[in-house]
Write a protein that holds these residues in place. Sequence first.
Motif: not given
Length: 845
Positions: A262-272
């Motif tokens: 299932a999709n994870f709902t947390g927002v990824p930190n694209v700079s890390a």
Amino acid sequence: MDTNWFVNDTVMTTILHFRLRYIILALLSGICMNVSAQSTTINTTVGSTGYNGNNNSGANGFITFVVENNSGQAIKITEVGNYCQTLHNNSVSTLWYSSTSLSGPVTLATPTWNIAASGSVSGITTSGIFPVLTGINFQIPDGAIYRLAIHNTGPENNYTLGTPTPNTFTAAGVTMRVGDYQIGGQYVGYAVANNPRFFTGSITFEPAAIPCDDTLTSAVINGVSSICPNKQFSLAVGVPSGTFISGITYQWQYSLNGNTWANFTGVPNVSAGGAITDMITANKWYRCIVKCTSKNETYITPAHKVSIAPFYYCYCDNMTSVDGGANVGKVAIINTTNDDSVMTKSVLSTGTGVPVYNNAQANKLYTGYHDSLAWPCLYRDSTYRFVITQIQSTATLQPSVAQVYIDFNRDGLYDPNTEKVFLKAIDGTGSSPEVAVLAKKMPSSAQVGPTGMRVIISEDTVKGAPCGTITGYGEVEDYIIKICYRPCDSPVKGGIVVSTDTSMCKGYEYTLTDTTYAKTVSGFNRSWQVSGDQKSWFNIFNSEEKDTLERVFTGQPLFYRVRTICPTTNDTAYSPSTEIKVKPGYKCYCYSKAVGGLGLDSSDIGGMSIGTYVHNSGGPHLLNPAAYYPRTDFTDNPPIELYTDSIYHFSVFHTMPGTEHGDAKVTIFMDFNNNHEYDIPAERIYTGFTSIGNHTLVDNVLIPMNAILDVPTGMRVILNNNVGPNTPSDSGCGPYTSGETEDYILIFRKKIAEGITDAAKLNGFNIHPNPTTGRFNIRFSSNAEIDEVKVRITNVTGQLVQQHTYGYEGGVFSKELDITNQAAGVYFVELDADGSKLMQKLIVQ
């Protein structure tokens, strides 16, 4: 070329291709390109220098400054310089970092501050800014602000006094702020109280990410593999070296079983590296769908499992509240069982305990030794001397209390009453005023196995111990020990060797197990041996201390046993031997088995019936804990007898351990001509497919007249999640990823005069309506003299649902039956007219 680019051969080949392409383009256009990672150095100015003590003047110093990354991508700090003098030779510098404590007074302690790198300083012959830490890989995400601290153990840190300018230095989108630059009204450069101190030195950094079109397919998830319940952790996507990848988007997914996502709902930190944070209370799997925006390609990373850490890593949080002062210096546990007056054997020794005073190492609040030391073995009913030495950051001894707790019952908690091993004051008296010594006997009721030990030096005896924050100075240290049985002093019982199969066909795997060896003693050696004749025995390589052995049968009968040796007495003992025999040839057909293993093999045969034979392993279609077999061998069971020129109905039930159905292909084979092969297509009697609404397959087979009679022969049932044309399913031979193979033995007999399908007396047997909602009519006629008609209704597992007996006076026979109280599914209606039998399938909706 920058050696940081060398990840592995495959990645390197891709990178060289990428770089060569752009070098050629650059040459054609007259541009000179630097294809190595671009490093940038930011230097401060050098003014008059002074010394910074650790909260006051002294031998331990640190200085803080702030780094802001607005470069548009993550950066990696590779080197830190500091203004040094010759007195810095042979000292140790440590780089600390914090993302929350950005200004004002500082205590260098977790969880607010953490260590990024540490190294020795040497070779200083003159004053100036010199690299004190090199080869660092400390990454700062884009848009992040970090406060750094250079901490010296030994000589003081140098810094610039007064109010030099500037206090801000910027290069390549990265800004370093020092001294009297303020955040929230407090200085970022701090030493004593809230007084500004100007860091004098440099940082060198480079981009932390590499382009996605170089390394997309090598992306992996970096992060912890085990964690304590409800403890926050982070995961990020990178190449195997840990470097982040730029120019991609991230869609994280999670699974609770490794199969269903299932999709994870947390927002990824694209700079890390698309980093996410999470907390778990049970094992959890993660993967990430990464998309390279420049190439419009997607890739799914391999799954990364995060497990719940064993309880002995996860005790209550505990630390002291004051950094500096009394600390734990040396911890020793000494076996005194043989002679309590003599320290006969040290089972644990860490630290030196010296110097006692003005010790620069006495600056810790908490230290975990979970994996940095071997786990010592403490025997039940044995006495040990615990030795705790206190060290000081000051020149005088501070009175304290030394405490030790051991989780004897292994419940993950420290009971302050029953699990307190040690409590003794260090008050500066006696011949060794800094040492506390106490003997303790391990209880006979202690649970055997790894468990936790907590050592505390604290200002008082009550507050915060053994859990919580301890008021005042001191230190907490955590260890893992093992509670063990007493060592052997006589021959040790070897146990009984059992095997998953004791007769085998060549090429198949089997498992040997011995869990019945003596477990109430310890300190003995255990290993496996093998023999071909029970006379000459050979040690099995790398089999020491193993409860199980995985073997592949080569066709040679073998004997196995377990040998035990008690080193203290040189007594040797052996378990009774177990023989693995070769099966008779008629039981051994070609190799067929699901080989995907845990996480890939997701289907099983939950039940199979043919004629009067029924095998049912039990459990539901989904979430079936018993659905884990790659192959089941029934060839040692009594043969299933079938008659020629007779029709038999059969059924196959599909089970799965997961929560979602997956279609499967079912094929059945019978060796009618008894040549020990499944001839295709004549002896492939059935092919069918399960679906989400039909996970029980039912059909009929006619046993041919020319089947070889009265000799055992093979039947094979294969359930394979590969529903397309494939050799393992279609020919009955070969490995496949997910499913199960079941092998049986049949014997074909000559048809008796009135067999299961003898319909000589019956005409026009039919059932209507079919399908039905539960009510249906049976109908037939006969010209023969029939006295009695029996009707039997069974389900797919052969269980009797209804049975009726009627008289028959000739003509057309018609009866209405009702099974509306039964579940929807497939049933069989059998008509028996004075021994003449017919059967038809009935579907109840």
